[in-house]
Motif scaffolding. Structure first.
Motif, PDB file in Angstrom:
ATOM      1  N   LEU A 123       0.815  -1.214   0.000  1.00 45.18           N
ATOM      2  CA  LEU A 123       0.000   0.000   0.000  1.00 45.18           C
ATOM      3  C   LEU A 123       0.849   1.264   0.000  1.00 45.18           C
ATOM      4  CD1 LEU A 123      -2.854  -1.099   2.393  1.00 45.18           C
ATOM      5  CD2 LEU A 123      -3.084  -0.479  -0.032  1.00 45.18           C
ATOM      6  N   GLN A 124       2.027   1.214   0.589  1.00 45.72           N
ATOM      7  CA  GLN A 124       2.894   2.388   0.593  1.00 45.72           C
ATOM      8  C   GLN A 124       3.413   2.720  -0.802  1.00 45.72           C
ATOM      9  OE1 GLN A 124       5.667   1.420   3.765  1.00 45.72           O
ATOM     10  NE2 GLN A 124       4.421   2.553   5.254  1.00 45.72           N
ATOM     11  N   GLY A 125       3.324   1.774  -1.724  1.00 43.57           N
ATOM     12  CA  GLY A 125       3.695   2.030  -3.114  1.00 43.57           C
ATOM     13  C   GLY A 125       2.575   2.672  -3.917  1.00 43.57           C
ATOM     14  N   PHE A 126       1.421   2.874  -3.303  1.00 37.30           N
ATOM     15  CA  PHE A 126       0.276   3.493  -3.967  1.00 37.30           C
ATOM     16  C   PHE A 126       0.225   4.967  -3.575  1.00 37.30           C
ATOM     17  CE2 PHE A 126      -2.770  -0.320  -4.686  1.00 37.30           C
ATOM     18  CZ  PHE A 126      -1.707  -1.170  -4.938  1.00 37.30           C
ATOM     19  N   ASP A 127      -0.275   5.797  -4.481  1.00 34.26           N
ATOM     20  CA  ASP A 127      -0.468   7.201  -4.107  1.00 34.26           C
ATOM     21  C   ASP A 127      -1.789   7.338  -3.348  1.00 34.26           C
ATOM     22  OD1 ASP A 127      -2.635   7.581  -5.950  1.00 34.26           O
ATOM     23  OD2 ASP A 127      -1.236   8.124  -7.544  1.00 34.26           O
ATOM     24  N   ASP A 128      -2.041   8.526  -2.813  1.00 28.43           N
ATOM     25  CA  ASP A 128      -3.232   8.746  -1.976  1.00 28.43           C
ATOM     26  C   ASP A 128      -4.530   8.437  -2.717  1.00 28.43           C
ATOM     27  OD1 ASP A 128      -1.556   9.477   0.067  1.00 28.43           O
ATOM     28  OD2 ASP A 128      -1.937  11.634  -0.103  1.00 28.43           O
ATOM     29  N   THR A 129      -4.583   8.774  -3.987  1.00 27.87           N
ATOM     30  CA  THR A 129      -5.794   8.516  -4.776  1.00 27.87           C
ATOM     31  C   THR A 129      -6.018   7.016  -4.948  1.00 27.87           C
ATOM     32  OG1 THR A 129      -5.519  10.602  -5.944  1.00 27.87           O
ATOM     33  CG2 THR A 129      -6.946   8.971  -6.982  1.00 27.87           C
ATOM     34  N   GLU A 130      -4.952   6.286  -5.207  1.00 25.08           N
ATOM     35  CA  GLU A 130      -5.070   4.835  -5.354  1.00 25.08           C
ATOM     36  C   GLU A 130      -5.491   4.176  -4.046  1.00 25.08           C
ATOM     37  OE1 GLU A 130      -1.803   3.724  -8.767  1.00 25.08           O
ATOM     38  OE2 GLU A 130      -1.054   4.404  -6.825  1.00 25.08           O
ATOM     39  N   VAL A 131      -4.913   4.617  -2.934  1.00 26.30           N
ATOM     40  CA  VAL A 131      -5.295   4.070  -1.617  1.00 26.30           C
ATOM     41  C   VAL A 131      -6.769   4.349  -1.353  1.00 26.30           C
ATOM     42  CG1 VAL A 131      -4.937   4.233   0.882  1.00 26.30           C
ATOM     43  CG2 VAL A 131      -2.969   4.129  -0.662  1.00 26.30           C
ATOM     44  N   ALA A 132      -7.215   5.562  -1.683  1.00 26.05           N
ATOM     45  CA  ALA A 132      -8.629   5.910  -1.488  1.00 26.05           C
ATOM     46  C   ALA A 132      -9.523   5.027  -2.351  1.00 26.05           C
ATOM     47  CB  ALA A 132      -8.863   7.391  -1.804  1.00 26.05           C
ATOM     48  N   THR A 133      -9.079   4.706  -3.556  1.00 27.48           N
ATOM     49  CA  THR A 133      -9.856   3.845  -4.450  1.00 27.48           C
ATOM     50  C   THR A 133      -9.929   2.424  -3.899  1.00 27.48           C
ATOM     51  OG1 THR A 133      -9.264   5.191  -6.361  1.00 27.48           O
ATOM     52  CG2 THR A 133     -10.036   2.952  -6.807  1.00 27.48           C
ATOM     53  N   VAL A 134      -8.809   1.906  -3.434  1.00 23.06           N
ATOM     54  CA  VAL A 134      -8.787   0.560  -2.841  1.00 23.06           C
ATOM     55  C   VAL A 134      -9.713   0.520  -1.636  1.00 23.06           C
ATOM     56  CG1 VAL A 134      -7.369  -1.130  -1.614  1.00 23.06           C
ATOM     57  CG2 VAL A 134      -6.489  -0.027  -3.682  1.00 23.06           C
ATOM     58  N   ARG A 135      -9.626   1.543  -0.793  1.00 23.46           N
ATOM     59  CA  ARG A 135     -10.475   1.611   0.413  1.00 23.46           C
ATOM     60  C   ARG A 135     -11.955   1.641   0.023  1.00 23.46           C
ATOM     61  NH1 ARG A 135     -12.978   4.902   4.047  1.00 23.46           N
ATOM     62  NH2 ARG A 135     -12.569   4.442   6.231  1.00 23.46           N
ATOM     63  N   ARG A 136     -12.313   2.486  -0.953  1.00 28.76           N
ATOM     64  CA  ARG A 136     -13.701   2.594  -1.395  1.00 28.76           C
ATOM     65  C   ARG A 136     -14.185   1.257  -1.943  1.00 28.76           C
ATOM     66  NH1 ARG A 136     -16.176   4.388  -6.302  1.00 28.76           N
ATOM     67  NH2 ARG A 136     -14.142   4.891  -7.150  1.00 28.76           N
ATOM     68  N   PHE A 137     -13.341   0.572  -2.710  1.00 27.13           N
ATOM     69  CA  PHE A 137     -13.704  -0.732  -3.253  1.00 27.13           C
ATOM     70  C   PHE A 137     -13.935  -1.744  -2.138  1.00 27.13           C
ATOM     71  CE2 PHE A 137     -12.349  -4.989  -4.580  1.00 27.13           C
ATOM     72  CZ  PHE A 137     -13.315  -5.249  -5.538  1.00 27.13           C
ATOM     73  N   LEU A 138     -13.016  -1.812  -1.176  1.00 32.04           N
ATOM     74  CA  LEU A 138     -13.153  -2.798  -0.098  1.00 32.04           C
ATOM     75  C   LEU A 138     -14.354  -2.499   0.792  1.00 32.04           C
ATOM     76  CD1 LEU A 138      -9.407  -3.370   0.801  1.00 32.04           C
ATOM     77  CD2 LEU A 138     -10.954  -4.915  -0.442  1.00 32.04           C
ATOM     78  N   LEU A 139     -14.617  -1.230   1.072  1.00 36.44           N
ATOM     79  CA  LEU A 139     -15.816  -0.882   1.843  1.00 36.44           C
ATOM     80  C   LEU A 139     -17.075  -1.285   1.075  1.00 36.44           C
ATOM     81  CD1 LEU A 139     -14.821   2.608   3.283  1.00 36.44           C
ATOM     82  CD2 LEU A 139     -15.205   0.504   4.584  1.00 36.44           C
ATOM     83  N   GLY A 140     -17.081  -1.047  -0.232  1.00 37.03           N
ATOM     84  CA  GLY A 140     -18.219  -1.447  -1.051  1.00 37.03           C
ATOM     85  C   GLY A 140     -18.393  -2.956  -1.091  1.00 37.03           C
ATOM     86  N   MET A 141     -17.282  -3.678  -1.157  1.00 37.52           N
ATOM     87  CA  MET A 141     -17.363  -5.142  -1.155  1.00 37.52           C
ATOM     88  C   MET A 141     -17.871  -5.663   0.181  1.00 37.52           C
ATOM     89  SD  MET A 141     -16.854  -6.440  -4.040  1.00 37.52           S
ATOM     90  CE  MET A 141     -17.014  -8.073  -3.361  1.00 37.52           C
ATOM     91  N   ARG A 142     -17.425  -5.041   1.271  1.00 37.31           N
ATOM     92  CA  ARG A 142     -17.944  -5.472   2.580  1.00 37.31           C
ATOM     93  C   ARG A 142     -19.441  -5.255   2.643  1.00 37.31           C
ATOM     94  NH1 ARG A 142     -15.626  -2.793   7.851  1.00 37.31           N
ATOM     95  NH2 ARG A 142     -16.863  -1.097   7.043  1.00 37.31           N
ATOM     96  N   GLU A 143     -19.890  -4.115   2.149  1.00 35.53           N
ATOM     97  CA  GLU A 143     -21.323  -3.836   2.142  1.00 35.53           C
ATOM     98  C   GLU A 143     -22.056  -4.832   1.242  1.00 35.53           C
ATOM     99  OE1 GLU A 143     -24.103  -0.249   0.578  1.00 35.53           O
ATOM    100  OE2 GLU A 143     -22.443   0.323   1.909  1.00 35.53           O
ATOM    101  N   ALA A 144     -21.480  -5.136   0.082  1.00 36.29           N
ATOM    102  CA  ALA A 144     -22.118  -6.077  -0.853  1.00 36.29           C
ATOM    103  C   ALA A 144     -22.218  -7.471  -0.260  1.00 36.29           C
ATOM    104  CB  ALA A 144     -21.344  -6.108  -2.172  1.00 36.29           C
ATOM    105  N   THR A 145     -21.183  -7.902   0.463  1.00 37.06           N
ATOM    106  CA  THR A 145     -21.190  -9.260   1.017  1.00 37.06           C
ATOM    107  C   THR A 145     -22.064  -9.394   2.247  1.00 37.06           C
ATOM    108  OG1 THR A 145     -19.169  -8.860   2.296  1.00 37.06           O
ATOM    109  CG2 THR A 145     -18.903  -9.855   0.110  1.00 37.06           C
ATOM    110  N   THR A 146     -22.369  -8.291   2.908  1.00 41.42           N
ATOM    111  CA  THR A 146     -23.214  -8.371   4.110  1.00 41.42           C
ATOM    112  C   THR A 146     -24.660  -7.994   3.818  1.00 41.42           C
ATOM    113  OG1 THR A 146     -22.603  -6.118   4.782  1.00 41.42           O
ATOM    114  CG2 THR A 146     -21.296  -7.931   5.696  1.00 41.42           C
ATOM    115  N   ALA A 147     -24.952  -7.546   2.590  1.00 36.90           N
ATOM    116  CA  ALA A 147     -26.321  -7.159   2.235  1.00 36.90           C
ATOM    117  C   ALA A 147     -27.216  -8.396   2.205  1.00 36.90           C
ATOM    118  CB  ALA A 147     -26.329  -6.471   0.871  1.00 36.90           C
ATOM    119  N   LYS A 148     -28.393  -8.229   2.724  1.00 43.61           N
ATOM    120  CA  LYS A 148     -29.386  -9.317   2.699  1.00 43.61           C
ATOM    121  C   LYS A 148     -30.126  -9.288   1.382  1.00 43.61           C
ATOM    122  CE  LYS A 148     -28.308 -10.342   6.887  1.00 43.61           C
ATOM    123  NZ  LYS A 148     -27.080 -11.048   6.988  1.00 43.61           N
ATOM    124  N   PRO A 149     -30.395 -10.469   0.798  1.00 40.15           N
ATOM    125  CA  PRO A 149     -31.083 -10.510  -0.517  1.00 40.15           C
ATOM    126  C   PRO A 149     -32.482  -9.933  -0.465  1.00 40.15           C
ATOM    127  CG  PRO A 149     -30.559 -12.747   0.263  1.00 40.15           C
ATOM    128  CD  PRO A 149     -30.092 -11.771   1.294  1.00 40.15           C
TER     129      PRO A 149
END
Length: 149
Positions: A123-149
């Motif tokens: 992660l230290q090899g990523f710039d701030d924008t890339e880290v923010a994108t990874v974070r947004r993706f992982l938060l979205g994936m957590r939400e997607a995996t915990t969403a009830k059908p």
């Protein structure tokens, strides 16, 4: 027809990482006389500690999707192994809170520390924008995996 190849590649990569995490958790559990659910319980308790959440048996059972008997079994096993402590709540002496023992933290760091270090290095090899994108993706994936059908 829409081409979903780039997205599907990411889905498959995420699945592969998830499988490898599961393998590592299984190895850690087996190497320390635990069930994989015990490792999940420790992760829940560590997350609760970081968030300042009071972790009770009922709370832990809800996090793990276990009934009362199953939760008690997990907690008793983790207490017996010296990984979890029960402490009376200072504000309400009727409540018992759960915490992770320092020895469990040391055990976890000894096993997972190198992976955590490699992850931080990556992660230290990523710039701030890339880290923010990874974070947004992982938060979205957590939400997607915990969403009830």
């Amino acid at each position: 027809m829409v081409n979903h190849e780039p997205e599907m590649e990411i889905v498959h990569l995420l699945r592969a990482v998830t499988v490898e995490f599961g393998v590592l958790q299984g190895e850690f559990a087996a190497g320390h006389g635990m069930h994989p659910t015990d490792v999940r319980a420790l992760i829940c308790l560590l997350d609760a500690g970081r968030a300042g959440t009071d972790a009770t048996a009922g709370w832990l059972g809800a996090q793990l999707g276990l009934n009362s008997a199953g939760t008690t079994s997990v907690i008793d096993r983790l207490v017996r192994l010296g990984h979890v402590v029960r402490v009376r709540d200072e504000r309400d002496r009727r409540r018992v809170l759960l915490g992770v023992d320092e020895r469990a933290l040391e055990l976890g760091w000894a096993f997972f520390g190198p992976l955590i270090d490699r992850t931080v290095d990556l992660l230290q090899g990523f710039d701030d924008t890339e880290v923010a994108t990874v974070r947004r993706f992982l938060l979205g994936m957590r939400e997607a995996t915990t969403a009830k059908p």
